[in-house]
Design a protein around this motif. Sequence first.
Motif, short mmCIF file in Angstrom:
data_model
loop_
_atom_site.label_atom_id
_atom_site.label_comp_id
_atom_site.label_asym_id
_atom_site.label_seq_id
_atom_site.Cartn_x
_atom_site.Cartn_y
_atom_site.Cartn_z
N ASP A 133 0.26 -2.99 2.38
CA ASP A 133 0.32 -4.45 2.59
C ASP A 133 -0.29 -5.22 1.41
O ASP A 133 0.25 -6.22 0.96
N GLN A 135 -0.60 -4.14 -1.70
CA GLN A 135 0.28 -3.98 -2.85
C GLN A 135 1.51 -4.89 -2.73
O GLN A 135 1.94 -5.50 -3.70
N THR A 136 2.05 -4.99 -1.53
CA THR A 136 3.20 -5.87 -1.28
C THR A 136 2.84 -7.32 -1.57
O THR A 136 3.58 -8.04 -2.23
N THR A 137 1.68 -7.74 -1.10
CA THR A 137 1.22 -9.11 -1.33
C THR A 137 1.06 -9.39 -2.82
O THR A 137 1.52 -10.43 -3.33
N ASN A 140 4.58 -9.54 -4.44
CA ASN A 140 5.30 -10.77 -4.06
C ASN A 140 4.71 -12.00 -4.74
O ASN A 140 5.44 -12.92 -5.13
N PRO A 167 5.68 -1.81 -4.31
CA PRO A 167 5.18 -0.99 -3.20
C PRO A 167 6.25 0.04 -2.84
O PRO A 167 7.44 -0.25 -2.90
N LYS A 170 5.50 2.80 3.38
CA LYS A 170 4.33 2.54 4.22
C LYS A 170 3.78 3.81 4.77
O LYS A 170 4.38 4.78 4.95
#
Length: 170
Positions: A133, A135-137, A140, A167, A170
């Motif tokens: 999460d 890394q995704t943030t 983005n 990313p 998960k």
Amino acid sequence: MENKDKFNLKKIIPIVAIIIVIIISMGFIMAHKKEKKQEKTIETFSQVVKKKHNNVLTVELKRREIESKITDWNLILINKEHYIPEDYPFTLQEIEDGNQVDSRIVKPLEQMLSDARKQGLKPYICSSYRTFDTQTTLFNRKWSEYKRLGYEQEEAKQKASYWVTLPRNK
């Protein structure tokens, strides 16, 4: 007296040359023996696997499996092209400022930070383990930054991935 010095020099030069040749030859022989020993080990390993499994693909897979077991955990290349293996075992441990790292590096990391501080330096950890999460943030955020600058979706994504790894799973 001069003739005597020349005479001694004429005797010494060939002896020194012979000694140098012997030393160089011994170096080559020792290097060759080491190489042969490594080749023999690999050859023996391959023969054992071939006897058990008469299949070349299985031989290669078994060899990789054994090589991966003898590779130190801290010598695995991890980057944008080489992801952390799905089954990579590690335990997270929290260190200063809420950062989390692989528990196997905690003691040497703390020692390194302590030694640096004793030298008057001010080290800090700016990036450690990141959840999917997080890394995704981060990705983005960087992607949005490039889109705001006017880049098209795909180009913004490429530019963002230069700075922040996409990313994975998960």
